[in-house]
Motif scaffolding. Structure first.
Motif, PDB file in Angstrom:
ATOM      1  N   CYS A  38       2.363   1.905  -3.351  1.00 13.37           N
ATOM      2  CA  CYS A  38       1.349   2.436  -4.277  1.00 13.37           C
ATOM      3  C   CYS A  38       1.084   3.911  -3.994  1.00 13.37           C
ATOM      4  O   CYS A  38       0.984   4.724  -4.920  1.00 13.37           O
ATOM      5  CB  CYS A  38       0.046   1.648  -4.161  1.00 13.37           C
ATOM      6  N   LYS A  39       0.979   4.260  -2.715  1.00 15.65           N
ATOM      7  CA  LYS A  39       0.726   5.666  -2.356  1.00 15.65           C
ATOM      8  C   LYS A  39       1.880   6.550  -2.798  1.00 15.65           C
ATOM      9  O   LYS A  39       1.669   7.667  -3.283  1.00 15.65           O
ATOM     10  CB  LYS A  39       0.511   5.798  -0.848  1.00 15.65           C
ATOM     11  N   GLN A  40       3.109   6.041  -2.632  1.00 22.00           N
ATOM     12  CA  GLN A  40       4.270   6.833  -3.029  1.00 22.00           C
ATOM     13  C   GLN A  40       4.313   7.032  -4.541  1.00 22.00           C
ATOM     14  O   GLN A  40       4.586   8.136  -5.021  1.00 22.00           O
ATOM     15  CB  GLN A  40       5.553   6.161  -2.531  1.00 22.00           C
ATOM     16  N   HIS A  52      -5.142   2.180  -7.655  1.00 21.46           N
ATOM     17  CA  HIS A  52      -4.422   3.462  -7.610  1.00 21.46           C
ATOM     18  C   HIS A  52      -4.153   4.012  -9.005  1.00 21.46           C
ATOM     19  O   HIS A  52      -3.438   5.010  -9.139  1.00 21.46           O
ATOM     20  CB  HIS A  52      -3.089   3.307  -6.872  1.00 21.46           C
ATOM     21  N   LYS A  55      -4.492  -3.716  -6.233  1.00 18.26           N
ATOM     22  CA  LYS A  55      -4.076  -2.465  -5.592  1.00 18.26           C
ATOM     23  C   LYS A  55      -3.514  -1.491  -6.615  1.00 18.26           C
ATOM     24  O   LYS A  55      -3.804  -0.298  -6.571  1.00 18.26           O
ATOM     25  CB  LYS A  55      -3.046  -2.749  -4.494  1.00 18.26           C
ATOM     26  N   ASP A  94       0.830  -1.213   0.000  1.00 17.61           N
ATOM     27  CA  ASP A  94       0.000   0.000   0.000  1.00 17.61           C
ATOM     28  C   ASP A  94       0.861   1.258   0.000  1.00 17.61           C
ATOM     29  O   ASP A  94       0.585   2.210  -0.735  1.00 17.61           O
ATOM     30  CB  ASP A  94      -0.907   0.034   1.244  1.00 17.61           C
ATOM     31  N   ALA A  95       1.891   1.242   0.849  1.00 19.07           N
ATOM     32  CA  ALA A  95       2.744   2.434   0.960  1.00 19.07           C
ATOM     33  C   ALA A  95       3.465   2.705  -0.356  1.00 19.07           C
ATOM     34  O   ALA A  95       3.616   3.858  -0.756  1.00 19.07           O
ATOM     35  CB  ALA A  95       3.749   2.257   2.104  1.00 19.07           C
ATOM     36  N   THR A 141       1.813   7.100  -6.476  1.00 23.17           N
ATOM     37  CA  THR A 141       0.746   8.054  -6.775  1.00 23.17           C
ATOM     38  C   THR A 141       1.212   9.476  -6.466  1.00 23.17           C
ATOM     39  O   THR A 141       0.980  10.400  -7.250  1.00 23.17           O
ATOM     40  CB  THR A 141      -0.511   7.717  -5.952  1.00 23.17           C
ATOM     41  N   ALA A 142       1.898   9.646  -5.331  1.00 19.66           N
ATOM     42  CA  ALA A 142       2.367  10.986  -4.956  1.00 19.66           C
ATOM     43  C   ALA A 142       3.406  11.510  -5.943  1.00 19.66           C
ATOM     44  O   ALA A 142       3.491  12.712  -6.174  1.00 19.66           O
ATOM     45  CB  ALA A 142       2.953  10.950  -3.542  1.00 19.66           C
TER      46      ALA A 142
END
Ligand code: C2E
Ligand code: MG
Ligand code: MG
Ligand code: MG
Length: 280
Positions: free
Chosen positions: A99-101, A140, A136, A96-97, A103-104
Motif C-alpha cells: 500500500c505504501k509503495q 491509503h 487498508k 502495508d508495504a 501511494t509513493a
C-alpha cells in the motif's frame, strides 16, 4: 557391527533434528528481529503484456537480510514463518508495504502499475483478511484494482468456505486474484472453475521443459487454452531467453515474467527500468 551402524544412524538422526531445530530457531529469530528493526524489504518484478510489450503489473517478492546484510531466500524463511505463525505478522507487513509503495508511485509514471503480493494459505484462513486488506486500501485512498494477490493452488483447500469466502470478497471488490505456480499442484482444471480467480500463472518448470519436450509443450498449450476458455488471463513465469519469449508469444500467452525482462528489484530501480523499456 550391526550395533555400531545402528548407533551411527541414531547419531545422524539426532544431529539432523538438531540442525533442523537450530535452523528453525535461527530463522524465527531473524524474522522477529527483521519485523522489529524494519529490515524486511519488498522487491518488484515486472510482468509484461506480450501484445503491447508494456508493463501492467509487478509482483512483490519479500526479501529478508541476515546480520551480514546478505539476502535470505524466501523459499527458506516463508516455510518457517508459516510453521511458527509469524506469517500473519509478516503478511500484514507485506500488505502495508505494498500500500505504501502504491501511494509513493501515485502521480508518477508508475501510477497505473498494479502490485501483486503473494499470500500464504494460512493468511486466508483468517476470516477478517479480506476486510482488513480492503480497509487498508481504503485508508491509503487506493482502488482495490491496484492490488493483486497470488496463491499457489495447493494453498486453497478444496471446499474450505473461509478461504474461498475471503477470495470471493476480494475479487468482488476488484482485487486481482492469481493462481501461482499453476500445474505443479494436484488441483484439477475443473476445480479451477469453482475458484474466484482472474489469472493463472504457469509454473516456470513447464516453460523450461517445453523447450525440449513436446508433451510439456502440449500441456502448456492445453493450460493456456482452458484458461482462456474459462475467461482467465494466462501469465507465464520464468522467461529467461528470447527463444522462450518467442515460444510464449506463439502459444498466445497474455503476460510474461522472467529474468529476460527484469530480475526482481528494489522499488527505487523501477523508474529507471520503465524508462529503459520505453526506449525499446
Ligand atoms: P513465486 O511467487 O512463484 O515467485 C517467483 C519466483 O521466481 C521468485 O523467487 C522470482 O525471483 C523467481 N523468478 C522470477 N523470474 C525468474 C526466472 O526467469 N528464472 C528463475 N529461475 N526464477 C525466476 P523468490 O523471490 O526467491 O521467491 C520464491 C517464493 O517465495 C515465491 O515464489 C513465493 O512463493 C514466496 N514468496 C516471496 N515473497 C513472499 C511473500 O511476501 N509472502 C509469501 N507468503 N510468500 C512469498
Ligand atoms: Mg508469486
Ligand atoms: Mg510462481
Ligand atoms: Mg512459488
Amino acid at each position: 557391527q550391526a550395533k555400531e551402524s545402528g548407533k551411527n544412524s541414531i547419531c545422524f538422526y539426532t544431529s539432523d533434528i538438531n540442525d533442523r531445530l537450530l535452523h528453525y530457531q535461527k530463522t524465527t529469530a531473524l524474522l522477529r528481529n527483521a519485523l522489529v528493526a524494519g529490515s524486511l524489504q519488498l522487491y518488484f518484478q515486472p510482468q509484461i503484456d506480450l501484445k503491447s510489450g508494456r508493463m501492467r503489473s509487478c509482483e512483490a517478492l519479500l526479501r529478508c537480510f541476515d546480520e551480514n546484510s546478505r539476502p535470505v531466500p524466501p523459499d527458506i524463511f516463508i516455510p518457517v514463518a508459516e510453521k511458527s505463525g509469524l506469517i500473519n505478522r509478516i503478511g500484514d507487513w507485506v500488505i502495508d508495504a505494498a500500500c505504501k509503495q502504491l501511494t509513493a508511485w501515485k502521480d508518477t509514471a508508475l501510477g497505473d502499475l498494479r502490485i501483486d503480493i503473494n499470500l500464504s494459505g494460512k493468511q486466508l484462513t483468517n476470516q477478517h483478511l479480506a476486510s482488513q486488506i480492503l480497509q487498508k486500501l481504503h485508508h491509503h485512498d487506493l482502488r482495490p484494482s491496484q492490488l493483486g494477490v497470488e496463491l499457489t493452488e495447493n494453498e486453497v483447500i478444496e471446499g474450505d468456505e473461509v478461504q474461498i469466502g475471503q477470495l470471493e470478497r476480494l475479487k468482488n471488490a476488484g482485487v486481482h486474484i492469481s493462481i501461482d505456480d499453476f500445474g505443479t499442484g494436484y488441483s484439477s482444471l475443473l476445480y479451477l472453475r469453482k475458484l474466484p480467480v482472474c489469472s493463472l500463472k504457469i509454473d516456470r518448470s513447464f516453460l523450461h521443459h517445453a523447450m525440449e519436450n513436446s508433451s510439456d509443450m502440449a500441456i502448456m498449450q492445453a493450460i493456456i487454452t482452458v484458461g482462456h476458455s474459462l475467461g482467465l488471463s494466462v501469465v507465464v513465469e520464468g522467461v529467461e531467453t528470447s527463444e522462450q519469449d518467442n515460444l510464449v508469444k506463439t502459444l498466445s500467452c497474455d503476460l510474461a515474467q522472467g529474468y529476460l525482462y527484469a530480475r526482481p528489484m528494489p522499488a527505487d530501480s523501477m523508474p529507471a527500468y520503465l524508462v529503459s523499456m520505453m526506449g525499446h
